[in-house]
Design a protein around this motif. Structure first.
Motif, PDB file in Angstrom:
ATOM      1  N   CYS B 135       0.764  -1.122   0.040  1.00 20.64           N
ATOM      2  CA  CYS B 135       0.022   0.103  -0.013  1.00 20.64           C
ATOM      3  C   CYS B 135       0.846   1.306  -0.080  1.00 20.64           C
ATOM      4  N   GLU B 136       1.741   1.294   0.946  1.00 15.04           N
ATOM      5  CA  GLU B 136       2.616   2.550   1.208  1.00 15.04           C
ATOM      6  C   GLU B 136       3.784   2.715  -0.158  1.00 15.04           C
ATOM      7  N   TRP B 137       4.426   1.435  -0.352  1.00 15.18           N
ATOM      8  CA  TRP B 137       5.467   1.505  -1.428  1.00 15.18           C
ATOM      9  C   TRP B 137       4.668   1.647  -2.696  1.00 15.18           C
ATOM     10  N   GLY B 138       3.542   0.821  -3.127  1.00 17.81           N
ATOM     11  CA  GLY B 138       3.183   0.868  -4.082  1.00 17.81           C
ATOM     12  C   GLY B 138       2.455   2.378  -4.709  1.00 17.81           C
ATOM     13  N   TYR B 139       2.176   3.310  -3.703  1.00 14.97           N
ATOM     14  CA  TYR B 139       1.731   4.662  -3.963  1.00 14.97           C
ATOM     15  C   TYR B 139       2.840   5.510  -4.466  1.00 14.97           C
ATOM     16  N   VAL B 140       3.764   5.166  -3.797  1.00  8.41           N
ATOM     17  CA  VAL B 140       5.112   5.981  -3.761  1.00  8.41           C
ATOM     18  C   VAL B 140       5.576   5.778  -5.087  1.00  8.41           C
ATOM     19  N   GLU B 141       5.903   4.272  -5.659  1.00  8.70           N
ATOM     20  CA  GLU B 141       6.122   4.009  -6.778  1.00  8.70           C
ATOM     21  C   GLU B 141       5.599   4.681  -7.902  1.00  8.70           C
ATOM     22  N   ILE B 142       4.027   4.311  -7.927  1.00 12.17           N
ATOM     23  CA  ILE B 142       3.253   4.805  -8.863  1.00 12.17           C
ATOM     24  C   ILE B 142       3.404   6.597  -8.969  1.00 12.17           C
TER      25      ILE B 142
END
Lengths: 222, 221
Positions: B135-142
């Protein structure tokens, strides 16, 4: 399983003196010497009522957290035992003429209830391996004391077999219990549970077991 | 290779599918239908309520005061900053705070947050970290990948990208990754496999959350 064997041997050595204190607890000697009257025996029932009803929830939670083998099989056995124990305790309560309302309304002793509070903590935050290790350390001592109480209550106090099914239940070894507990411990270690944590949980639970007997003796000798 | 790099590598196909989702691409190029974005915001708001519960349990299951403080801090940030931001953006779109509070979770939203809470109650602290990270990392990468392509003109989509691509969010994610890497050092293979499984499931739920928003998913009955 070698690492489990070695851990259990280590735990036995570590907890030996504590177990001795439980097995040689003066409450049992007082009971055998008929120094504890029927009226005072009611404390045992009322304290156990609060412990078993709480442990039932704790083990239910553990079963919900461990829905796969080997945890499922192990905690299912324990849960069945808790349900049976609650029913059996009811029979002993009836023999002592302690009503359900009286048990519910009783204000338990904090030291006697520390065991169940720690069990609730373990069921929320502990691993299955810690609980299985703690049970393996605790149940033999608790079972032995129940066996001794059963004999004394039958011979010295005139209770009959049915009244004492609570004590019989815990003093009778459960088939596969140890083997299933060992599988849970092994699985836990496989998944990174530290043996140190298992030892600590066992030491704590056994310590609270002793506190239960201490509290019971204190209130029964007042 | 760090454990979090392994997690990401093994979930690569899922993460690429997440990034390629038309909802995400629509935010990136500004073409996303605003109705879908509004639906997403309201559902994300509902999701965040359960996410706060998840963070509270993470704090409770932390091994040390540092992690406990970190998750308590994240809980405070989510409750005060992120949810306030949602209320404010929804206000711009004409959705009142009252309406937002009354939003019923869509099927995938409820299923994803229920999955997180299940892991939170059943699992240990490492399980929680593995469930939380996509959730956290996915948003940052996107956010970072979309920003690299250029910010769209749509003010809210631009704001969304800038928020998640920000150094602050990146720093938070790096700290979570560091924590997971540190705590899994020396962990047995069985445990690492379990964490990968949880990480993959959360990553898949991220994909389904976009899908839910794209289709403005409703209950059948």
């Amino acid at each position: 399983m070698e690492r489990v064997d070695s851990l259990l041997r280590e735990m036995k050595d570590l907890l030996g003196p504590l177990e001795e204190k439980i097995l040689r607890h003066p409450y049992l000697a007082d009971l055998e010497g008929k120094k504890i009257g029927r009226e005072k025996l009611r404390y045992f029932v009322k304290e156990q009522h609060h412990i078993i009803t709480s442990d039932l929830r704790s083990v239910g939670l553990l079963l919900s957290r461990h829905g796969l083998p080997p945890g499922r099989e192990f905690f299912w056995i324990v849960l069945q035992g808790e349900v049976e124990a609650l029913n059996a305790l009811g029979r002993f309560a009836s023999a002592l003429e302690v009503s359900g309302e009286e048990m519910e309304g009783y204000e338990p002793l904090p030291e006697a209830q520390a065991y169940k509070a720690y069990m609730a903590w373990l069921s929320l935050y502990g691993s299955g391996a810690e609980v299985a290790g703690a049970f393996l350390a605790n149940f033999p001592a608790w079972g032995a004391n129940c066996g001794r109480m059963s004999k004394t209550l039958k011979e010295g106090y005139g209770f009959t077999g049915g009244d004492l099914s609570f004590f019989e239940l815990f003093s009778t070894p459960v088939a596969d219990f140890e083997e299933k507990a060992r599988l849970v411990i092994d699985d836990g270690i496989c998944h990174g549970v530290e043996p140190k944590a298992i030892k600590e949980a066992s030491r704590m639970l056994q310590g609270y077991e002793l506190m239960f007997w201490d509290a019971l003796q204190r209130i029964s000798s007042v | 290779m760090k454990f979090t790099d392994t997690l990401r590598k093994k979930a690569h196909a899922i993460w690429e599918a997440n990034f390629d989702h038309p909802f995400v691409q629509g935010i990136g190029d500004g073409s996303l239908d605003e109705e879908k974005f509004k639906f997403y915001l309201a559902q994300d708001y509902v999701y965040l309520k359960d996410f706060c519960r998840f963070l509270a349990i993470a704090a409770a299951k932390s091994h040390d005061l540092g992690s406990m403080g970190r998750f308590s801090g994240l809980l405070g940030l989510t409750l005060k900053v992120e949810m306030d931001l949602h209320r404010s953006i929804c206000g711009d779109f004409g959705i009142s705070a009252e309406e937002l509070e009354k939003t019923e979770p869509a099927p995938y939203c409820l299923a994803y947050s229920s999955y997180l809470l299940r892991i939170a109650y059943e699992g240990d602290f490492l399980d929680l970290l593995a469930a939380f990270l996509p959730c956290e990392w996915g948003y940052v990468e996107i956010g970072a990948r979309l920003q690299a392509r250029g910010i769209p003109e749509h003010p809210h989509y631009a704001k969304w990208i800038e928020t998640y691509a920000s150094a602050e969010f990146r720093e938070l994610t790096e700290r979570t990754k560091d924590l997971l890497n540190e705590l899994t050092r020396g962990a047995p293979k069985e445990k690492l496999d379990r964490l990968q499984e949880i990480f993959n499931f959360s990553s898949r739920w991220e994909r389904l959350f976009w899908e839910m928003a794209w289709n403005r998913q409703r209950w059948i009955a």
